[in-house]
Design a protein around this motif. Structure first.
Motif, mmCIF file in Angstrom:
data_model
loop_
_atom_site.group_PDB
_atom_site.id
_atom_site.type_symbol
_atom_site.label_atom_id
_atom_site.label_comp_id
_atom_site.label_asym_id
_atom_site.label_seq_id
_atom_site.Cartn_x
_atom_site.Cartn_y
_atom_site.Cartn_z
ATOM 1 N N TYR A 21 6.630 7.987 -4.833
ATOM 2 C CA TYR A 21 5.991 7.491 -3.356
ATOM 3 C C TYR A 21 4.676 8.099 -3.130
ATOM 4 C CZ TYR A 21 9.338 3.788 -2.809
ATOM 5 O OH TYR A 21 10.243 2.657 -2.908
ATOM 6 N N MET A 22 4.840 9.647 -3.062
ATOM 7 C CA MET A 22 3.826 10.566 -2.552
ATOM 8 C C MET A 22 2.810 10.592 -3.706
ATOM 9 S SD MET A 22 5.231 10.923 0.229
ATOM 10 C CE MET A 22 3.978 11.928 0.922
ATOM 11 N N GLU A 23 3.134 10.701 -5.018
ATOM 12 C CA GLU A 23 2.057 10.857 -6.078
ATOM 13 C C GLU A 23 1.008 9.810 -5.982
ATOM 14 O OE1 GLU A 23 2.667 11.319 -10.166
ATOM 15 O OE2 GLU A 23 3.994 12.900 -9.633
ATOM 16 N N THR A 24 1.660 8.381 -5.823
ATOM 17 C CA THR A 24 1.005 7.194 -5.620
ATOM 18 C C THR A 24 0.224 7.287 -4.399
ATOM 19 O OG1 THR A 24 2.737 6.067 -6.790
ATOM 20 C CG2 THR A 24 1.388 4.473 -5.465
ATOM 21 N N ASN A 25 0.586 7.928 -3.410
ATOM 22 C CA ASN A 25 -0.096 8.003 -1.962
ATOM 23 C C ASN A 25 -1.148 8.810 -2.092
ATOM 24 O OD1 ASN A 25 -0.503 7.987 0.637
ATOM 25 N ND2 ASN A 25 1.306 8.817 1.396
ATOM 26 N N ILE A 26 -0.965 9.991 -2.909
ATOM 27 C CA ILE A 26 -2.202 10.591 -3.134
ATOM 28 C C ILE A 26 -3.440 10.211 -3.855
ATOM 29 C CG2 ILE A 26 -2.850 13.068 -4.025
ATOM 30 C CD1 ILE A 26 -0.079 14.012 -3.219
ATOM 31 N N TYR A 27 -2.986 9.784 -5.050
ATOM 32 C CA TYR A 27 -4.041 9.059 -6.063
ATOM 33 C C TYR A 27 -4.583 7.663 -5.627
ATOM 34 C CZ TYR A 27 -2.272 13.188 -8.431
ATOM 35 O OH TYR A 27 -2.073 14.592 -8.634
ATOM 36 N N CYS A 28 -4.169 7.157 -4.718
ATOM 37 C CA CYS A 28 -4.525 5.767 -4.471
ATOM 38 C C CYS A 28 -5.817 5.810 -3.725
ATOM 39 C CB CYS A 28 -3.563 4.730 -3.811
ATOM 40 S SG CYS A 28 -2.271 4.427 -5.021
ATOM 41 N N GLY B 56 0.790 -1.152 0.139
ATOM 42 C CA GLY B 56 0.065 0.188 0.029
ATOM 43 C C GLY B 56 0.702 1.164 -0.018
ATOM 44 N N PRO B 57 0.322 2.306 -0.526
ATOM 45 C CA PRO B 57 1.080 3.623 -0.624
ATOM 46 C C PRO B 57 1.516 4.232 0.745
ATOM 47 C CG PRO B 57 -1.420 3.846 -1.039
ATOM 48 C CD PRO B 57 -1.161 2.561 -0.737
ATOM 49 N N ASP B 58 0.850 4.250 1.916
ATOM 50 C CA ASP B 58 1.190 4.640 3.019
ATOM 51 C C ASP B 58 2.430 3.926 3.534
ATOM 52 O OD1 ASP B 58 -0.354 7.095 3.866
ATOM 53 O OD2 ASP B 58 -1.946 5.929 3.100
ATOM 54 N N ARG B 59 2.431 2.585 3.718
ATOM 55 C CA ARG B 59 3.275 1.833 4.216
ATOM 56 C C ARG B 59 4.620 1.921 3.449
ATOM 57 N NH1 ARG B 59 4.779 -1.331 8.611
ATOM 58 N NH2 ARG B 59 6.738 -2.456 7.957
ATOM 59 N N ALA B 60 4.630 2.147 1.966
ATOM 60 C CA ALA B 60 5.656 2.133 1.260
ATOM 61 C C ALA B 60 6.454 3.611 1.247
ATOM 62 C CB ALA B 60 5.245 1.784 -0.328
ATOM 63 N N ALA B 61 5.558 4.486 1.322
ATOM 64 C CA ALA B 61 6.254 5.955 1.433
ATOM 65 C C ALA B 61 6.594 6.100 2.588
ATOM 66 C CB ALA B 61 4.938 6.942 1.477
ATOM 67 N N SER B 62 6.169 5.605 3.826
ATOM 68 C CA SER B 62 6.928 5.552 5.202
ATOM 69 C C SER B 62 8.184 4.925 5.293
ATOM 70 C CB SER B 62 5.798 4.977 6.295
ATOM 71 O OG SER B 62 4.687 5.389 6.404
ATOM 72 N N GLU B 63 8.170 3.793 4.461
ATOM 73 C CA GLU B 63 9.546 2.897 4.371
ATOM 74 C C GLU B 63 10.614 3.653 3.614
ATOM 75 O OE1 GLU B 63 8.336 -0.736 2.677
ATOM 76 O OE2 GLU B 63 7.689 -1.398 4.316
ATOM 77 N N TRP B 64 10.271 4.572 2.549
ATOM 78 C CA TRP B 64 11.166 5.263 1.601
ATOM 79 C C TRP B 64 11.578 6.363 2.716
ATOM 80 C CZ3 TRP B 64 8.879 10.211 -0.437
ATOM 81 C CH2 TRP B 64 10.059 11.017 -0.891
ATOM 82 N N LEU B 65 10.484 7.072 3.307
ATOM 83 C CA LEU B 65 11.081 8.559 4.129
ATOM 84 C C LEU B 65 11.859 8.128 5.313
ATOM 85 C CD1 LEU B 65 7.539 9.909 4.118
ATOM 86 C CD2 LEU B 65 9.471 10.961 2.975
#
Length: 111
Positions: free
Chosen positions: A104-111, A46-55
């Motif tokens: 990661y953030m774009e995917t997070n916003i649009y999902c 999912g987008p939030d978990r993946a973005a969290s891992e990246w950040l």
């Protein structure tokens, strides 16, 4: 022993070793590796978990909805249902995030 002493004296006399690379180039390369977007990971967790891992991997901090403390440690990401933790705020002070990771953030916003 004497041979080692002569070699070490010669090496110590050099200002820059001929096989050494520019330190900034290495860190730039390493930061680019950390910022590479993993679209399969986004799909899997999912987008939030993946973005969290990246950040967190890049040294930023993340705060989730309903929580007051900042998540700072990649190894202590919360467990449980992946859609439970939604990113509320990001502190990227002194982090190495780069624009190539913004997908990661774009995917997070649009999902």
């Amino acid at each position: 022993m004497m041979l080692f002493g002569k070699i070490s004296q010669q090496l110590c006399g050099l200002k820059k070793l001929p096989w050494s690379c520019d330190c900034r180039y290495f860190w730039g390369w390493l930061n680019a590796v950390f910022n590479k977007v993993d679209y399969e990971r986004i799909r899997d967790v999912g987008p939030d978990r993946a973005a969290s891992e990246w950040l967190l991997r890049c040294g930023a901090m993340v705060r989730y909805h309903g929580q007051e403390r900042w998540q700072k440690d990649y190894n202590h990401l919360p467990t449980g249902p992946l859609d439970k933790y939604k990113i509320q705020a990001i502190d990227a002070t002194d982090s190495c995030i780069m624009s190539i990771g913004f997908d990661y953030m774009e995917t997070n916003i649009y999902c």
